[in-house]
Design a protein around this motif. Structure first.
Motif, PDB file in Angstrom:
ATOM      1  N   ARG A  97       0.821  -1.114   0.095  1.00  0.00           N
ATOM      2  CA  ARG A  97      -0.009   0.033  -0.044  1.00  0.00           C
ATOM      3  C   ARG A  97       0.927   1.100   0.006  1.00  0.00           C
ATOM      4  O   ARG A  97       0.619   2.228  -0.674  1.00  0.00           O
ATOM      5  N   PRO A  98       1.934   1.299   0.861  1.00  0.00           N
ATOM      6  CA  PRO A  98       2.792   2.579   1.020  1.00  0.00           C
ATOM      7  C   PRO A  98       3.306   3.014  -0.681  1.00  0.00           C
ATOM      8  O   PRO A  98       3.428   3.973  -0.892  1.00  0.00           O
ATOM      9  N   ILE A 103       3.333   5.754  -5.619  1.00  0.00           N
ATOM     10  CA  ILE A 103       3.257   5.927  -7.030  1.00  0.00           C
ATOM     11  C   ILE A 103       2.014   6.914  -7.662  1.00  0.00           C
ATOM     12  O   ILE A 103       2.176   7.573  -8.440  1.00  0.00           O
ATOM     13  N   THR A 104       0.904   6.687  -6.927  1.00  0.00           N
ATOM     14  CA  THR A 104      -0.331   7.332  -7.276  1.00  0.00           C
ATOM     15  C   THR A 104      -0.053   8.769  -7.151  1.00  0.00           C
ATOM     16  O   THR A 104      -0.755   9.604  -7.664  1.00  0.00           O
ATOM     17  N   LEU A 105       0.672   9.402  -6.156  1.00  0.00           N
ATOM     18  CA  LEU A 105       0.871  10.557  -5.702  1.00  0.00           C
ATOM     19  C   LEU A 105       2.058  11.363  -6.812  1.00  0.00           C
ATOM     20  O   LEU A 105       2.241  12.520  -6.792  1.00  0.00           O
ATOM     21  N   LEU A 106       2.641  10.680  -7.419  1.00  0.00           N
ATOM     22  CA  LEU A 106       3.605  11.259  -8.634  1.00  0.00           C
ATOM     23  C   LEU A 106       3.197  12.296  -9.237  1.00  0.00           C
ATOM     24  O   LEU A 106       3.828  13.070  -9.551  1.00  0.00           O
ATOM     25  N   THR A 148      -3.054   9.291 -16.232  1.00  0.00           N
ATOM     26  CA  THR A 148      -1.902   9.729 -15.229  1.00  0.00           C
ATOM     27  C   THR A 148      -2.172  10.934 -14.281  1.00  0.00           C
ATOM     28  O   THR A 148      -1.971  10.886 -13.216  1.00  0.00           O
ATOM     29  N   LEU A 149      -2.640  11.977 -15.045  1.00  0.00           N
ATOM     30  CA  LEU A 149      -3.088  13.237 -14.307  1.00  0.00           C
ATOM     31  C   LEU A 149      -4.111  12.933 -13.201  1.00  0.00           C
ATOM     32  O   LEU A 149      -3.972  13.664 -11.964  1.00  0.00           O
ATOM     33  N   SER A 150      -4.932  12.339 -13.409  1.00  0.00           N
ATOM     34  CA  SER A 150      -6.248  12.056 -12.620  1.00  0.00           C
ATOM     35  C   SER A 150      -5.957  11.047 -11.654  1.00  0.00           C
ATOM     36  O   SER A 150      -6.772  10.809 -10.759  1.00  0.00           O
ATOM     37  N   LEU A 151      -5.093  10.198 -11.791  1.00  0.00           N
ATOM     38  CA  LEU A 151      -4.690   8.860 -10.729  1.00  0.00           C
ATOM     39  C   LEU A 151      -4.557   9.240  -9.182  1.00  0.00           C
ATOM     40  O   LEU A 151      -5.125   8.515  -8.493  1.00  0.00           O
ATOM     41  N   ASP A 159      -9.742   4.095  -2.736  1.00  0.00           N
ATOM     42  CA  ASP A 159      -9.346   3.494  -1.736  1.00  0.00           C
ATOM     43  C   ASP A 159     -10.096   3.524  -0.309  1.00  0.00           C
ATOM     44  O   ASP A 159     -10.213   2.917   0.591  1.00  0.00           O
ATOM     45  N   THR A 160     -10.583   5.075  -0.362  1.00  0.00           N
ATOM     46  CA  THR A 160     -11.529   5.580   0.560  1.00  0.00           C
ATOM     47  C   THR A 160     -12.607   4.640   0.666  1.00  0.00           C
ATOM     48  O   THR A 160     -12.981   4.187   1.799  1.00  0.00           O
ATOM     49  N   GLY A 161     -12.985   4.430  -0.497  1.00  0.00           N
ATOM     50  CA  GLY A 161     -14.461   3.335  -0.351  1.00  0.00           C
ATOM     51  C   GLY A 161     -14.169   1.982  -0.220  1.00  0.00           C
ATOM     52  O   GLY A 161     -15.130   1.595   0.574  1.00  0.00           O
TER      53      GLY A 161
END
Length: 269
Positions: A97-98, A103-106, A148-151, A159-161
């Motif tokens: 998960r970390p 990666i999704t925050l890049l 990629t931009l909306s990731l 993830d929250t859901g």
């Protein structure tokens, strides 16, 4: 004792209302001024002439329709990519998960112009995979750029859901009944993530509609470059477009709240 507590609470409430008023003024006053200016296209009177000119502009219709199409495709691709990934990470690979979150925050850390230049370098007309050689291939590359931009927004919503439902119990119950992975995803997990998927979809829609850098450098007829073109050459129409773009964004935010509230009420019932 009670009078003292009431007197101490009144200044704090006053400070809170002052902070709310200052924050609202910071956002609303420029918007009201922009809207008021957009009504002055006809000399000596207020009118919606600027909005009429914008709506009847064939270039506006083409670019806005193109961006809506790209937004819908981006949402579909993003959901099909993120939901299985987030589901598998939460169910089988929680230690990753970390890494997945990093990666999704890049896309928030790396500027969009760097990402699109990397795409042009890798998928340019002189590369092994020339995705800029024709319009359809370039559209595909633009969709990949938008995904990629909306990731970060799509992954966070999904993830929250997933954290609000018991993924393991639902999966084990479906497996006991003989359901396969495909059936579990599309008939068990997806319906339980409806609110989260819609939240990510509306955020993605707002991002894609106003995006400029990627569409401009890939030379695609999107709404963002059209906004820049009109802003550089006209006076009143850019204000009308700015108000419209603002309303689209806030309508998306409002729909997120509506669907999120309906989902909470359904869970309570």
């Amino acid at each position: 004792m009670s009078s003292t507590s009431k007197s101490s609470q009144s200044p704090s409430r006053l400070g809170a209302w002052i902070a709310i008023g200052v924050g609202a003024s910071y956002f609303l006053i420029p918007l009201i001024a922009t809207f008021e200016f957009s009504l002055r296209m006809l000399r000596g009177e207020y009118s919606f002439e600027a909005y009429r000119v914008v709506f009847t502009d064939p270039l506006f219709q083409a670019t806005f329709g193109y961006s809506i199409m790209m937004a819908v495709i981006t949402i579909v691709v993003g959901v099909l990519l993120v939901v299985p990934t987030a589901y598998w990470v939460q169910l089988r690979l929680p230690k990753l998960r970390p890494l997945v979150e990093f990666i999704t925050l890049l896309p928030l850390v790396i500027p969009a112009i760097v990402i699109v230049f990397g795409y042009l370098r890798i998928f340019g007309s002189n590369s092994w995979i020339p995705l800029t050689g024709n319009e359809r291939a370039t559209d595909f590359l633009l969709v990949c750029s938008y995904v990629t931009l909306s990731l970060p927004y799509m992954y966070r919503s999904i993830d929250t859901g997933l954290r609000t439902i018991d993924v393991r119990t639902l999966t084990e119950a479906a497996e006991v009944l003989g359901a396969g992975t495909f059936t579990i995803l599309f008939k068990v997990i997806f319906p339980n993530l409806r609110s989260a998927i819609l939240s990510g979809a509306f955020l993605t829609f707002a991002v894609v509609i106003g995006e400029f850098t990627m569409a401009s450098l890939l030379s695609r007829p999107a709404f963002g470059p059209y906004l820049q073109l009109v802003g550089a050459n006209k006076a009143y129409e850019p204000s009308a477009l700015a108000v419209m773009a603002f309303m689209i964004t806030w309508a998306s935010m409002g729909l997120i709240q509506v669907f999120g509230r309906n989902a909470k009420n359904a869970v309570k019932q």
